[in-house]
Design an enzyme around this catalytic site. Structure first.
Site, short mmCIF file in Angstrom:
data_model
loop_
_atom_site.label_atom_id
_atom_site.label_comp_id
_atom_site.label_asym_id
_atom_site.label_seq_id
_atom_site.Cartn_x
_atom_site.Cartn_y
_atom_site.Cartn_z
N GLY A 199 -8.10 16.13 0.36
CA GLY A 199 -8.47 17.35 0.78
C GLY A 199 -9.79 17.94 0.33
N HIS B 69 -36.87 5.84 -16.83
CA HIS B 69 -37.42 7.01 -16.30
C HIS B 69 -38.32 7.00 -15.15
CE1 HIS B 69 -38.95 10.97 -16.92
NE2 HIS B 69 -40.15 10.61 -16.68
N GLY C 264 0.98 -1.02 0.02
CA GLY C 264 -0.08 0.13 0.10
C GLY C 264 0.90 1.33 -0.09
N SER C 265 0.34 2.25 0.61
CA SER C 265 0.78 3.59 0.54
C SER C 265 0.81 4.16 2.01
CB SER C 265 0.40 4.33 -0.52
OG SER C 265 -1.07 4.56 -0.26
#
Length: 452
Positions: free
Chosen positions: A174, A440, A133-134
């Site tokens: 952010g 619709h 991951g990070s």
């Protein structure tokens, strides 16, 4: 370079059953990519060992997209915290259940090449998937270590709603937190170095979304560079070169994420990283910077390879790698990767932006439709929104009209973009989409309206 085997003296036995059988696949990390790879491989009959030294589920489930979405869909800060406390453990238990498959062995420890027995002796016998991951990418700003400065994890752990939240960065993290905390009642200021927010989104769509958020009461300072954080203030230089400051009791560092590779001891394999810290891989996600003579069956998926830092991208990369290991072809289109930003209203995209089409010299036509012209949107009171559908012009072979991409903002934009992603995977044309019946009244008619 010394062989990896020389660095290890501990036996392999702790993870093995009585039979002492070796695994068919080793996975490092139990986030969306890792646990999906384990689940899929186990169902294909492979014996899997997966390492995780933290909570299973990874960033997305524990401190990322899932907790954030509980905030998005909560009416108040207190409700959001309560829902997060219920939802996250429930989903984590689900992942624990997945990893309890008889073909999967979960080892709750950090995996280190050259120092973890299973990644040392016999290395190269079983393919290895790195799915670590990070983590937050912190800008080297003076004062960034102040106690009121947090990343997304720290913000989610707050037990009190900030009176004034300053956010550094107008990317996905952010923008989502700006929208959420403004709705909860915080005064929100965003400071961004670039000219526009959300660079992966079509600039026209991004600008309209930002303007709507400004209209709602969020303050944006674009083309501004943060210089210092001191005494509860964020000092920044505006686009005119003047120094300004904003006061905040909480400051969110939302300047992106970087691949998590520290502590893996990748140098033991001779693996070198890309300039952005990612593990370089080929189209099958096999690591490409391993020297000759080293084990070649090593893959990297998800955020750690830096290609597409999205949970659903990691999951699909996981499936592709397992298929590649098994020699099974698949038809996954990694060049068609939808993404969503859960602001209010939400935004989503698939395919190139209009600016990118122009820069690449690709001939296209842009078809637009608006939420304000849709009956369901009017009935919902959600009339703010725009969809831009990009198609090849009629002169471009096969009658033209091939769908190239779509960017949109408005209520349930992510659901509409998902439909476009499916159509793109099946090389659908504008005329074919025009002939497809849409219920619709639904918001999906906004997409259909763009064909008219």
């Amino acid at each position: 370079m010394n062989s990896i085997n020389e660095k290890v003296t501990t036996p392999l036995s702790p993870w093995r059953g009585d039979g002492g059988e070796a695994p068919d696949l080793i996975i490092i990390g139990a986030g969306p990519g890792g646990y999906r790879a384990a689940e899929y491989a186990a169902k294909q009959g492979l014996k899997v060992v997966i390492f995780e030294d933290s909570d299973v589920g990874g960033t997305c489930l524990n401190v990322g997209c899932i907790p954030t979405k509980t905030y998005v869909h909560s009416a108040s800060f207190s409700e959001a915290r309560e829902r997060m406390a219920n939802v996250v453990p429930q989903l984590r238990a689900g992942v624990e259940g997945i990893l309890s498959h008889p073909n999967i062995t979960l080892i709750r420890e950090k995996a280190v090449f050259g120092k973890t027995p299973l990644l040392s002796e016999g290395l190269g016998e079983a393919p290895i998937i790195i799915a670590t991951g990070s983590e937050t990418k912190w800008l080297p700003i003076e004062g960034a270590n102040a106690p009121q400065v947090v990343d997304s994890t720290g913000l989610l752990n707050l037990d009190m709603l900030p009176k004034h939240l300053c956010i550094i960065g107008a990317g996905v993290i952010g923008m989502e937190f700006a929208s959420v905390f403004h709705r909860f009642g915080s005064e929100v200021t965003v400071i961004e170095f670039l000219k526009e927010c959300l660079p992966a989104l079509d600039s026209d769509i991004a600008k309209r979304l930002r303007k709507q958020m400004e209209k709602d009461g969020i303050t944006f300072n674009m083309q501004c560079g943060v210089k210092q954080i001191a005494d509860g203030k964020v000092f920044f230089e505006n686009k005119k070169g003047q120094t300004e400051s904003v006061e905040a009791d909480v400051i969110l560092m939302a300047t992106g994420r970087k691949p998590r590779t520290e502590g893996l001891n990748l140098e033991a394999l001779g693996i070198t990283l890309a300039h952005n810290g990612a593990i370089p891989v080929d189209d099958n996600f096999r690591v490409t910077t391993i020297p000759d003579g080293s084990p070649s069956g090593i893959y990297a998926i998800g955020d750690v390879n830096g290609k597409q830092m999205l949970a659903h991208a990691a999951e699909m990369q996981a499936m592709h790698v397992v298929n590649h290991i098994l020699g099974k072809p698949d038809g996954i289109h990694f060049d068609i990767m939808p993404a969503a930003i859960f602001t209010s209203p939400e935004a989503a995209c698939v395919g190139p932006t209009e600016d990118q089409l122009k820069e690449q010299g690709i001939a296209y036509e842009c078809k637009k439709s608006f939420w304000r012209a849709n009956g369901k949107a009017l009935a919902m009171g959600e009339t703010e929104g725009l969809l831009k559908l990009f198609v090849t012009p009629p002169s471009e072979g096969q009658g033209g009209g091939l769908i190239l991409g779509c960017h949109a903002y408005g209520a349930h934009a992510a659901d509409i973009i998902q439909e476009v992603a499916v159509l793109m995977c099946r090389t659908t044309t504008l005329s074919q989409l025009r002939d497809m019946v849409h219920i619709h009244p639904t918001l999906s008619e906004i997409l259909h309206a763009a064909t008219e």
